[in-house]
Design an enzyme around this catalytic site. Structure first.
Site, PDB file in Angstrom:
ATOM      1  CG  ASP A   1     -11.568   4.601   8.189  1.00 37.01           C
ATOM      2  OD1 ASP A   1     -10.517   4.978   7.614  1.00 37.01           O
ATOM      3  OD2 ASP A   1     -12.665   5.135   8.004  1.00 37.01           O
TER       4      ASP A   1
ATOM      5  CB  SER B   1       2.766   3.687  -6.940  1.00 31.33           C
ATOM      6  OG  SER B   1       2.627   3.803  -8.338  1.00 31.33           O
TER       7      SER B   1
ATOM      8  CE1 TYR C   1      -2.246   5.456  -5.796  1.00 30.23           C
ATOM      9  CE2 TYR C   1      -0.639   5.579  -7.578  1.00 30.23           C
ATOM     10  CZ  TYR C   1      -1.304   4.840  -6.599  1.00 30.23           C
ATOM     11  OH  TYR C   1      -1.019   3.504  -6.444  1.00 30.23           O
TER      12      TYR C   1
ATOM     13  CE  LYS D   1       0.298   4.444  -3.325  1.00 31.23           C
ATOM     14  NZ  LYS D   1      -0.041   3.583  -2.181  1.00 31.23           N
TER      15      LYS D   1
ATOM     16  CB  VAL E   1      -1.693  -5.650  -9.689  1.00 28.82           C
ATOM     17  CG1 VAL E   1      -2.292  -6.998  -9.292  1.00 28.82           C
ATOM     18  CG2 VAL E   1      -0.202  -5.633  -9.395  1.00 28.82           C
TER      19      VAL E   1
ATOM     20  CB  THR F   1      -6.677  -4.551  -7.938  1.00 26.51           C
ATOM     21  OG1 THR F   1      -6.177  -3.263  -8.318  1.00 26.51           O
ATOM     22  CG2 THR F   1      -5.528  -5.471  -7.572  1.00 26.51           C
TER      23      THR F   1
END
Ligand code: NAP
Length: 238
Positions: free
Chosen positions: A62, A146, A161, A165, A194, A196
């Protein structure tokens, strides 16, 4: 369990890009340690790759836990005595499941949680594992970043996010700078959009396409790029 192979760790290896990166690195002849915070998911992912004839073992990790990171370092030291590749892939994107993710509504808690995994997680795991690279003066560290962290055309939305990044890219630069003169190369990459759980079904790229640049950076020759940001094996702007 000693090996003559190069040893690679992938974080968040139980699904998505981490799972596919584990597969492709093992196909290239690496002994892969597929890590996952969920033991059952991680074990079953590693077993799947083992059943494909690949050298993949599971270890729990983790990235938000110091203890978990240290335990992994101890395991690798005892079993292999070295580490050649670290793919910092584990990441979360939790800005707003409801789609309302303007910076004006950003919750500090959401940002803290995101940074804990996407930034401090990478710092923590890298700090724990890098001694296993330093002792052999060889290592390849790939930080899965990203386009949303690029400052040069930073857009709105998904502030947690995006910030995470951008900060991850800063970690890449700082580590690379402090490792100048060694054969430990540290780079960021963007896998494209992608298919996912994170990317969703409408994404144009397969996981196999997404991990191509991860594997390329993980297997760079001595004297290869460091402190860079890449997409499709080409440098991109920060
Ligand atoms: N897919 C895209 O289009 C895309 C685009 C740009 C960048 N990326 C980046 O690529 C990386 C992989 O994304 P993905 O698309 O494969 O996403 P994903 O399918 O959501 O997988 C994320 C992985 O990270 C793991 N993870 C989350 N928190 C963790 C923690 N605290 N400790 C250990 N593992 C943890 C997850 O484990 P659990 O199963 O336990 O949750 C899972 O294995 C991420 O860093 C993401 O930001 C993806």
């Amino acid at each position: 369990m000693s090996t003559t192979k190069k040893v690679a760790v992938v974080t968040g290896g139980n699904r998505g890009l981490g799972f596919e990166a584990s597969r492709q690195l093992a196909k290239q002849g690496y002994q892969v340690i597929l890590t996952s915070r969920d033991e059952e998911k991680g074990k079953s992912a590693a077993l799947k790759l083992k059943n494909e004839g690949l050298d993949v073992i599971f270890q729990p990790l983790d990235v938000t836990s110091d203890e978990s990171s240290q335990k992994l370092a101890e395991f690798i030291n005892n079993e292999f005595g070295k580490l050649d590749v670290l793919v910092n892939n584990a990441g979360i994107y939790i800005d707003s499941p409801t789609g309302d993710n303007s910076i004006f509504d950003a919750k500090i808690d959401t940002l803290k949680q995101t940074l804990e995994t996407n930034v401090y997680g990478v710092l923590r795991v890298t700090q724990a594992l890098i001694p296993l690279m330093k002792k052999q003066n060889y290592g390849r560290i790939v930080n899965v970043s990203s386009r949303m962290g690029q400052l040069h055309d930073m857009g709105g939305g998904s502030p947690g996010y995006r910030i995470s990044k951008t900060a991850l890219n800063a970690l890449t630069r700082i580590f690379a700078s402090e490792l100048q003169g060694t054969d430990i190369l540290v780079n960021s990459m963007y896998p494209g959009w992608v298919q996912t759980d994170m990317g969703g079904k409408n994404a144009p790229r397969t996981p196999e396409q997404g991990v191509d640049t991860i594997v390329w950076l993980a297997t760079l020759d001595d004297g290869g790029a460091t402190g860079g940001f890449f997409r499709d094996r080409q440098p991109i702007e920060w």
